[in-house]
Write an enzyme that holds these catalytic residues in place. Structure first.
Site, PDB file in Angstrom:
ATOM      1  N   GLU A   1      22.110  49.656  37.681  1.00 42.33           N
ATOM      2  CA  GLU A   1      21.947  51.055  36.900  1.00 42.33           C
ATOM      3  C   GLU A   1      20.609  50.986  36.213  1.00 42.33           C
ATOM      4  OE1 GLU A   1      25.067  52.791  34.695  1.00 42.33           O
ATOM      5  OE2 GLU A   1      24.055  54.826  34.524  1.00 42.33           O
TER       6      GLU A   1
ATOM      7  N   ARG B   1      32.420  38.153  35.793  1.00 43.32           N
ATOM      8  CA  ARG B   1      31.331  38.354  34.871  1.00 43.32           C
ATOM      9  C   ARG B   1      31.081  37.269  34.182  1.00 43.32           C
ATOM     10  NH1 ARG B   1      28.897  43.268  32.454  1.00 43.32           N
ATOM     11  NH2 ARG B   1      29.758  44.646  34.368  1.00 43.32           N
TER      12      ARG B   1
ATOM     13  N   LYS C   1      24.028  46.033  28.896  1.00 45.70           N
ATOM     14  CA  LYS C   1      22.879  46.783  28.682  1.00 45.70           C
ATOM     15  C   LYS C   1      23.103  47.915  27.356  1.00 45.70           C
ATOM     16  CE  LYS C   1      21.915  47.344  33.576  1.00 45.70           C
ATOM     17  NZ  LYS C   1      22.845  48.473  33.927  1.00 45.70           N
TER      18      LYS C   1
HETATM   19  P1  ATP Z   1      25.999  46.433  31.689  1.00 42.35           P
HETATM   20  O1  ATP Z   1      27.316  46.799  31.239  1.00 42.35           O
HETATM   21  O2  ATP Z   1      24.838  45.453  31.284  1.00 42.35           O
HETATM   22  O3  ATP Z   1      25.241  47.648  32.119  1.00 42.35           O
HETATM   23  P2  ATP Z   1      26.794  46.442  34.484  1.00 42.35           P
HETATM   24  O4  ATP Z   1      27.885  46.021  35.384  1.00 42.35           O
HETATM   25  O5  ATP Z   1      27.024  48.101  34.143  1.00 42.35           O
HETATM   26  O6  ATP Z   1      26.373  45.876  33.129  1.00 42.35           O
HETATM   27  P3  ATP Z   1      24.890  47.097  36.558  1.00 42.35           P
HETATM   28  O7  ATP Z   1      23.407  47.531  36.397  1.00 42.35           O
HETATM   29  O8  ATP Z   1      25.908  48.163  37.186  1.00 42.35           O
HETATM   30  O9  ATP Z   1      25.260  46.762  35.022  1.00 42.35           O
HETATM   31  O10 ATP Z   1      24.923  45.601  37.345  1.00 42.35           O
HETATM   32  C1  ATP Z   1      24.397  45.404  38.432  1.00 42.35           C
HETATM   33  C2  ATP Z   1      25.242  44.252  39.031  1.00 42.35           C
HETATM   34  O11 ATP Z   1      25.257  43.352  38.388  1.00 42.35           O
HETATM   35  C3  ATP Z   1      26.486  44.770  39.449  1.00 42.35           C
HETATM   36  O12 ATP Z   1      27.160  44.458  40.643  1.00 42.35           O
HETATM   37  C4  ATP Z   1      27.364  43.970  38.411  1.00 42.35           C
HETATM   38  O13 ATP Z   1      28.532  43.686  38.740  1.00 42.35           O
HETATM   39  C5  ATP Z   1      26.459  42.804  38.077  1.00 42.35           C
HETATM   40  N1  ATP Z   1      26.680  42.064  36.820  1.00 42.35           N
HETATM   41  C6  ATP Z   1      26.435  43.010  35.491  1.00 42.35           C
HETATM   42  N2  ATP Z   1      26.564  42.099  34.660  1.00 42.35           N
HETATM   43  C7  ATP Z   1      26.841  40.854  34.766  1.00 42.35           C
HETATM   44  C8  ATP Z   1      27.544  39.765  34.317  1.00 42.35           C
HETATM   45  N3  ATP Z   1      27.586  39.696  32.965  1.00 42.35           N
HETATM   46  N4  ATP Z   1      27.694  38.666  35.101  1.00 42.35           N
HETATM   47  C9  ATP Z   1      27.750  38.888  36.460  1.00 42.35           C
HETATM   48  N5  ATP Z   1      27.193  39.883  37.146  1.00 42.35           N
HETATM   49  C10 ATP Z   1      26.823  40.866  36.528  1.00 42.35           C
HETATM   50 MG    MG Z   2      27.208  49.738  35.074  1.00 41.26          MG
END
Ligand code: ATP
Ligand code: MG
Length: 561
Positions: free
Chosen positions: A35, A262, A272
């Site tokens: 995102e 994760r 983020k």
């Molecule tokens: P954040 O909370 O940092 O925004 P998010 O999961 O909302 O994390 P996204 O941009 O939606 O962030 O993530 C893109 C991809 O990366 C998704 O498939 C998510 O599952 C994966 N991802 C995000 N954070 C992690 C992590 N800490 N470890 C492994 N994969 C991750």
């Molecule tokens: Mg997200």
């Protein structure tokens, strides 16, 4: 270990099983779906290496898909940063996609669902809907609007799209099952009204699809075969499948969602939203501040893409969430830089040493090896003269036998230069040593092959000639948080654990070969650690970031405690 030699992880086993059961290898397709609401962090690196790694292993396309369904938080700046970071990590996506490219298709499918009696417009407040949701052990209550006629639903939904309603007035919900044991199946929201401009579709839309409605359908449109996401989506899988059931055609690939753990890194936060707070509240200077666990922060700190990739490979893919110690990441970068970073000398905490028997007017340019780990790195010259700097910590008037550095009456070798012996020292009015007088042995020059040069002395010190020294700003970084998992405390905000001493700025005295170094140049300051040239450098002043020390100093501190 090369990628093809390591044992398969559990996701690869799932894929292998699918291939065995007749799924065509040519139909394998993956995606990385960030995102664009912030910069990528080290957690994302795991997901990037996983998805793009599968693409390489199976020679399958991997899309970069921006999951951009919330215009309130998403920006073009983040899209650009994400693309830069994925490329820098060394991966090539097949096509660049946006969930927003599918807004029309998603809308058309919603109309189809409404006509099929599987979606309805709910006109209650969000509080009313929340109270009807029930609990995991108690069924929910059906909305009084659940059985609206198809005509009325179509009319209202079109009016929502046409911008006739304020935010929160109506939502579109899927009509599934208010008694499901999975709360997510209790008539989930598909669309909400948001009167916000989108970074790509501008004001074309004022209704935006929710994540669950968007993600699986986007996978389907792109014909992604395996949609890999983190564990928090495990419960969403049933809904992912339900939404697919409504649209999937037989001859097409039906995407499969599977979940992995994760990755969390110690002494930092990987979210983020939380990282955004550090930027907004000025704890760090920017998203790419070298203390940030963002890909751009690590890059600026001096991490190489290789070290981040081998970190992700080493920790692998897990089924349970856990905390990875940051020292594992530091080990990888040290390992990589040890092979590639040229050695140089720099003094960070200077103490003047005068070589009493060296002529005031002389200077010599001595041969120094650039990297003992890499012969092809060649040699350079370093200047030697009557007055040099060594580190304060490298001199003591008196010390026990274990102190292999300079002390009165004893010898040490100056790296690439001569053996010196401390004769006397001068102190200021507070008793601090401000200068050491030494004699050098002119026959002991390193590499000269003389008997004197081969003499065994216990300690070797780095040094710089004071009149040739290049002054530079040196930024020493420490952990951003004092706590191992700052965001796991129930009653405390993670911001309470910010390390007040995460940055120390000092002046370093460096050998002159570093003059004019390009931004990003990586070197080892011998005996101190790995450093790289920061983009803040100007033609007048170099700025160095400490990437990592030579040894893990925190492990020692924690052991002592
Ligand atoms: P954040 O909370 O940092 O925004 P998010 O999961 O909302 O994390 P996204 O941009 O939606 O962030 O993530 C893109 C991809 O990366 C998704 O498939 C998510 O599952 C994966 N991802 C995000 N954070 C992690 C992590 N800490 N470890 C492994 N994969 C991750
Ligand atoms: Mg997200």
């Amino acid at each position: 270990m090369s990628d093809s030699e390591r044992p398969l992880n559990f996701l690869e086993h799932i894929i292998e099983e699918d291939l065995k059961n007749g799924f065509s290898k040519e139909a394998l397709r993956f995606r990385f779906p960030p995102e664009p609401n912030g910069y990528l962090h080290i957690g994302h690196a795991s997901s990037i290496c996983l998805n793009f790694g599968l693409g390489l292993r199976y020679n399958a396309p991997v899309n970069l898909r921006f999951d951009d369904t919330n215009p309130a938080k998403e920006e073009q700046e983040f899209v650009d940063a994400i693309k830069r970071d994925v490329e820098w990590l060394g991966y090539k996506w097949d096509t660049e996609r946006y969930a927003s490219d599918y807004f029309q298709q998603l809308y058309d499918w919603s109309i189809f669902l409404i006509k099929d009696g599987k979606a309805y417009v709910d006109s209650q407040t969000s509080e009313e809907m929340a109270t009807q949701k029930g609990t995991p052990t108690e069924s929910g209550t059906e909305s009084p609007f659940r059985n609206r006629s198809v005509e009325e639903n179509l009319e209202l939904f079109e009016a929502m799209k046409a911008g006739k309603f304020d935010e929160g007035k109506h939502v579109l919900r899927a009509k599934i099952d208010m008694t499901s044991s999975n709360m997510l199946m209790r008539d989930p929201i598909m669309y909400r009204v948001l009167h916000k401009a989108h970074h790509r579709t501008n004001t074309d839309w004022c209704i935006y699809p929710m994540y669950d409605w968007t993600h699986g359908e986007s996978d389907y449109i792109e014909q992604v075969s395996h949609s890999l996401c983190t564990l928090e989506f495990a419960m969403h899988r049933e809904l992912y499948d339900w939404f697919l059931d409504q649209v999937v055609e037989k001859e097409k690939v039906r995407p499969k969602q599977r979940e992995f753990a994760r990755r969390n890194l110690s002494h930092t936060v990987v979210s983020k939203r939380k990282l955004a707070r550090l930027v907004e509240e000025g704890v760090v200077d920017s998203w790419d501040d070298p203390r940030m666990p963002t890909i751009s922060g690590l890059r600026r700190r001096g991490y190489s893409p290789e070290s981040i990739r081998s970190f992700a490979d080493t920790i692998g893919i897990a089924k349970r969430d856990n905390l990875i110690d940051v020292s594992l990441l530091e080990f990888q970068v040290r390992n990589h830089l040890n092979k590639v970073a040229p050695r140089v000398m720099g003094v960070l905490n200077p103490l003047k040493v005068v070589i009493t028997n060296y002529s005031e007017d002389s200077e010599e340019w001595l041969d120094a090896e650039n990297n003992p780990e890499d012969e092809s790195a060649g040699m350079r010259k370093v200047p030697f003269s009557k007055e040099i700097y060594i580190e304060q910590e490298d001199f003591r008037e008196e010390a026990n036998k274990k102190f292999f550095r300079l002390k009165l009456g004893k010898e040490v070798r100056l790296k690439n230069a001569y053996i010196i012996k401390a004769e006397s020292c001068t102190k200021d009015s507070h008793g601090n040593v401000i200068e050491v007088q030494c004699a050098y042995d002119p026959k002991s020059k390193s590499g000269s092959g003389t008997e004197e040069s081969l003499r065994k002395v216990k300690g070797t010190l780095h040094w710089v000639s004071t009149k040739h020294a290049l002054k530079a700003e040196v930024r020493l970084y420490d952990r951003l948080f004092t706590d191992e998992s700052p965001d796991t405390h129930k009653d405390k905000d993670f911001m309470e654990f910010v390390n007040p001493d995460s940055l120390k700025v000092i002046t370093g005295y460096l050998e002159p070969s570093l003059k004019g170094s390009n931004i990003g140049t990586q070197v080892q300051f011998q005996r101190l650690g790995y450093f790289c040239v920061d983009p803040d450098s100007t033609s007048e002043k170099l700025v160095f970031n400490r990437t990592v020390g030579l040894r893990d100093s925190w492990a020692k501190i924690e052991q002592k405690n």
